[in-house]
Design an enzyme around this catalytic site. Structure first.
Site, PDB file in Angstrom:
ATOM      1  CG  MET A  94      23.278  11.386   3.379  1.00 32.01           C
ATOM      2  SD  MET A  94      24.511  12.505   2.680  1.00 32.01           S
ATOM      3  CE  MET A  94      23.696  13.062   1.196  1.00 32.01           C
ATOM      4  CD  GLU A 153      -1.808  -2.340   1.617  1.00 33.12           C
ATOM      5  OE1 GLU A 153      -0.619  -2.610   1.926  1.00 33.12           O
ATOM      6  OE2 GLU A 153      -2.739  -3.155   1.745  1.00 33.12           O
ATOM      7  CG  PHE A 207     -10.296  -9.076  11.044  1.00 37.37           C
ATOM      8  CD1 PHE A 207      -9.076  -9.572  11.500  1.00 37.37           C
ATOM      9  CD2 PHE A 207     -10.548  -9.077   9.674  1.00 37.37           C
ATOM     10  CE1 PHE A 207      -8.131 -10.061  10.607  1.00 37.37           C
ATOM     11  CE2 PHE A 207      -9.607  -9.566   8.778  1.00 37.37           C
ATOM     12  CZ  PHE A 207      -8.391 -10.059   9.250  1.00 37.37           C
ATOM     13  CD  GLN A 208      -7.684  -6.921   7.410  1.00 46.06           C
ATOM     14  OE1 GLN A 208      -8.564  -6.636   6.615  1.00 46.06           O
ATOM     15  NE2 GLN A 208      -6.548  -7.498   7.033  1.00 46.06           N
ATOM     16  CE  LYS A 226     -18.268  -5.595   3.198  1.00 50.96           C
ATOM     17  NZ  LYS A 226     -17.657  -6.900   3.105  1.00 50.96           N
TER      18      LYS A 226
END
Lengths: 585, 165
Positions: free
Chosen positions: A493, A66, A128-129, A178
């Site tokens: 760096m 993502e 959940f999630q 949802k």
């Protein structure tokens, strides 16, 4: 003909019927002119993906993480100036997006991120999630929304796009539960916006514009700093014309690279921590500074107290917060850089005031003297110097004007120093947040946006391993992305700082790499390794000519350092040009 | 140096958290913060007491204004405003102190809102100096608990109006 008319009528009739929230989201995106989005599916966004499956007006690009979807959307936005769009699922999908959102926020590029959320009645239940993404993103986005009712969705999408692309652009997050995507209503897109608290200033104050011009006319040693805001405002033509008309040299910030042609006589190139010696000296010694679209980040100013101590400062910015935040400003002008600069140019062209070219010539002569001081290679080695690779990439590709992305680190600074950009939106780099792993997915976004362009990601061996999975995305869509890895076996760096300031304690900066050639081949891409100087050019040519993604692994001298270098906290005229030479003028 | 800011915001969910997160995220202080709807329920008035030099206060005002739901940010200056705080003070009331506590309450126009054999609870309304004075005076007696509303403020109308202007 009659048939297709029937079809449109049928389609319109269908639209006036109640639609699923998921479908309404896509219709809203269509209204905003979105036809390409980046994303990754998951549980709570299944209805949206089902509608995408049936939809013929939005093409969805499936990434492999993502974070990459958000960077790709930002790369898309940077390359085109349009709003980039990404979609993720709830919970981990959304938290993976955070770095991308923060990156777009700090560099000020417009993206709209749609994150799935658990159904409204489950929010707060540790479902959940579930993650409180509105709470998490609050401090790293321009604005965010939790959609609690389907009837608000069209208004929210319209507002989100408006907020993302106006004022100082930035990311807007829409958290979409949802049950909103599964509810139904008739779709109607609002025509008007109602945002009483959001009114960016566009027109600069006329009196301030006159005052600014007066200062610039009479200045003996003026300098312009052109920043990322000039890209956002699309004002590079205006700033170029004004600088040429008034005979004022122009330095670019990292984000402002390309806003003023690098091959112009007035160009000083980049200033700041790894900026040109002469750019830093010119800014430090100027008597009038016109800064446009920059927030005076510490990488630009060095020690704030000693930053252009004798200068009157004129600051043009659309974000009032940027003004006098770091550098005290004598003449602030809040507004759109394009409008203000063209107003200045029109006023100047009235020729009510003589411009003393002789005085300015003296100033140029001084700057030209400084121009002789350049950074040197630090290591004598039979290995390839990394700077040589960048130089050759420039020499070979400058005529095809590719889009150049970078990751973060030494390779990024060498690219900023050595690749001469004459146009904006050609150099995509993470300046504010400094996100390793930005360049490759940003290149994906740019390649989707500009299918006729060659897109190059100049990467380090550390950075490329942060989002290397996107090679599969490139192969899937046969994106024309060329990854040039400046492979020095170190987090260069950080190693450079350790060498200078931490007694060469290379703590955790030696980093190993896979065999990039085999890796590229395993993904189905072309892989090339270059270990000798004479192979650089053919490898670059082969990569550019190849249709599709390529990894080129340039094995370079590990201990080369980025110079010029102003150590953190030093004034910017205290420039180191090599390991041994310190120049303190 | 203390400053009082009056902020008019749209009454949307999450406004208060964006506001307070702005302060924590950017390292600004909040001394007190009150929020309640205005006469129009669509808007809320937030009164913030904060501290910092002129430059910091300027940044705070600009940053507050940058929030999408913020309509107005104004600094409230003591010379042209009325400020009030409500304080509830529960003090230990031993027999020998009871009359002294009542006397102090009377001087400050405080109300006794609860009485028990061992305590008095006082309600004081006033500006910050009045509130501070009564707290200091009652401290030797023994303050068991203190609850403060935070400051609210309103600007004064001009006292010298010229022909209805």
């Amino acid at each position: 003909m009659a048939e297709s008319e029937c079809m449109t009528k049928a389609q319109e009739a269908e639209k006036s019927e109640p639609m699923l929230g998921a479908r309404i989201l896509l219709e809203c995106l269509k209204k905003e002119g979105v036809d390409e989005i980046f994303g990754y599916p998951g549980g709570v966004v299944l209805h949206i993906y089902d509608e995408l499956y049936k939809c013929d007006f939005i093409k969805h690009y499936l990434v492999r993480h993502e974070q990459a979807a958000i960077h790709a959307a930002e790369g898309y936005a940077r390359a085109t100036g349009k709003v980039g769009v990404a979609i993720t699922t709830s919970g981990p999908g959304a938290t993976n997006a955070i770095t991308g959102i923060a990156n777009a926020y700090l560099d000020g590029y417009p993206i709209v991120v749609i994150t799935g959320q658990v159904s409204v009645d489950l929010i707060g239940n540790d479902a959940f999630q579930e993650a409180d993404i509105v709470g998490i993103t609050r401090s790293c986005c321009k604005h965010n929304y939790l959609v609690k009712d389907l009837k608000d969705l069209p208004r929210i999408v319209k507002e989100a796009f408006h907020i993302a692309k106006t004022g100082k652009p930035g990311p807007v997050v829409i958290d979409l539960p949802k049950n909103i995507t599964t509810a139904k209503m008739k779709f109607k897109y609002p025509e008007k916006l109602d945002l009483p608290g959001y009114n960016p200033t566009y027109e600069g104050h006329p009196r301030q514009i006159l005052n600014a011009l007066k200062l610039l006319y009479d200045a003996k040693k003026p300098v312009i700093i052109s920043g990322g805001g000039v890209v956002a405002a699309g004002a590079s033509q205006e700033i170029t014309e004004l600088a040429r008309y008034l005979h004022i040299p122009v330095a670019n910030t990292l984000m402002g690279i390309g806003t003023f042609p690098a091959d112009d006589r007035l160009s000083l190139g980049m200033l700041g921590m790894h900026g040109n010696y002469w750019a830093n000296l010119a800014v430090s010694n100027c008597d009038v500074l016109l800064a446009v679209g920059t927030r005076f980040n510490d990488r630009i100013t060095g020690c704030l107290k000693k930053f252009c101590p004798d200068a009157k400062v004129i600051h043009i910015d659309i974000d009032p917060c940027s003004i006098s935040k770091n550098v005290p400003v004598d003449i602030p002008i809040v507004g759109d850089a394009k409008k203000i600069l063209s107003a200045m140019l029109i006023q100047a062209q009235k020729k009510e005031h003589q411009i003393n070219v002789e005085l300015k010539d003296k100033w140029f002569a001084q700057i030209d003297e400084w121009r002789s001081k350049r950074a040197m290679l630090t290591v004598k080695s039979d290995k390839i110097a990394p700077q040589t690779v960048i130089q050759k990439i420039y020499d070979i590709t400058k005529d095809i004007e590719p889009i150049i992305c970078t990751e973060v680190g030494q390779h990024q600074m060498w690219t900023a120093q050595l690749y001469k950009f004459n146009k904006p939106r050609q150099f995509l780099t993470s300046g504010g947040l400094g996100t390793m792993g930005f360049g490759f997915p940003a290149a994906v976004g740019a390649a989707v946006a500009k299918k006729d362009k060659v897109v190059i990601d100049i990467a380090g061996d550390g950075s490329i391993q942060m989002n290397i999975q996107e090679l599969m995305t490139c192969v899937d869509y046969n994106l024309n992305v060329k990854v040039f890895i400046i492979n020095n076996g170190y987090l260069g760096m950080v190693r450079q700082w350790q060498e200078k300031m931490y007694n060469k304690h290379y703590s955790q900066t030696h980093i190993s790499s896979p065999d990039y050639v085999k890796l590229a081949e395993a993904y189905g891409a072309l892989g090339i390794r270059v270990e000798r100087e004479e192979d650089i050019e053919p490898a670059i040519r082969k990569a550019i000519e190849h249709n599709g993604p390529v990894f080129v692994d340039f094995v370079v001298e590990p201990f080369e350092m980025v110079y010029p270098w102003v150590l953190a906290g030093d004034p910017i005229d205290k420039v180191l040009l090599s390991n041994t030479n310190t120049d303190e003028e | 140096m203390k400053h009082t800011l009056s902020v008019l915001v749209q009454n949307e969910s999450g406004v208060l958290s964006s506001l307070s997160e702005l302060f924590s995220g950017r390292g600004y202080n909040i001394e007190s913060l009150t929020v309640a709807p205005t006469i129009d329920n669509e808007y809320s008035r937030v009164t913030i007491v904060t501290s910092g030099d002129e430059k910091v206060i300027e940044q705070i005002c600009k940053q507050l204004h940058r929030l999408i739901y913020t309509l107005k940010v104004a600094e409230i200056f003591p010379e042209n405003s009325v400020t009030r705080e409500l304080v509830l003070l529960k003090v230990t009331a031993k027999d020998e102190d009871r009359s002294e506590i009542l006397r102090i309450a009377e001087i400050f126009e405080a109300k006794i809102v609860d009485v028990s054999p061992k305590t008095y609870t006082l309600q004081i309304v006033g500006d910050q100096s009045k509130v501070q004075s009564i707290i200091e005076l009652l401290r030797p007696v023994g303050i068991k608990e203190i609850v403060r509303s935070g400051l609210v403020a309103i600007t004064k109308e001009s006292q010298f109006m010229v022909n209805g202007k």
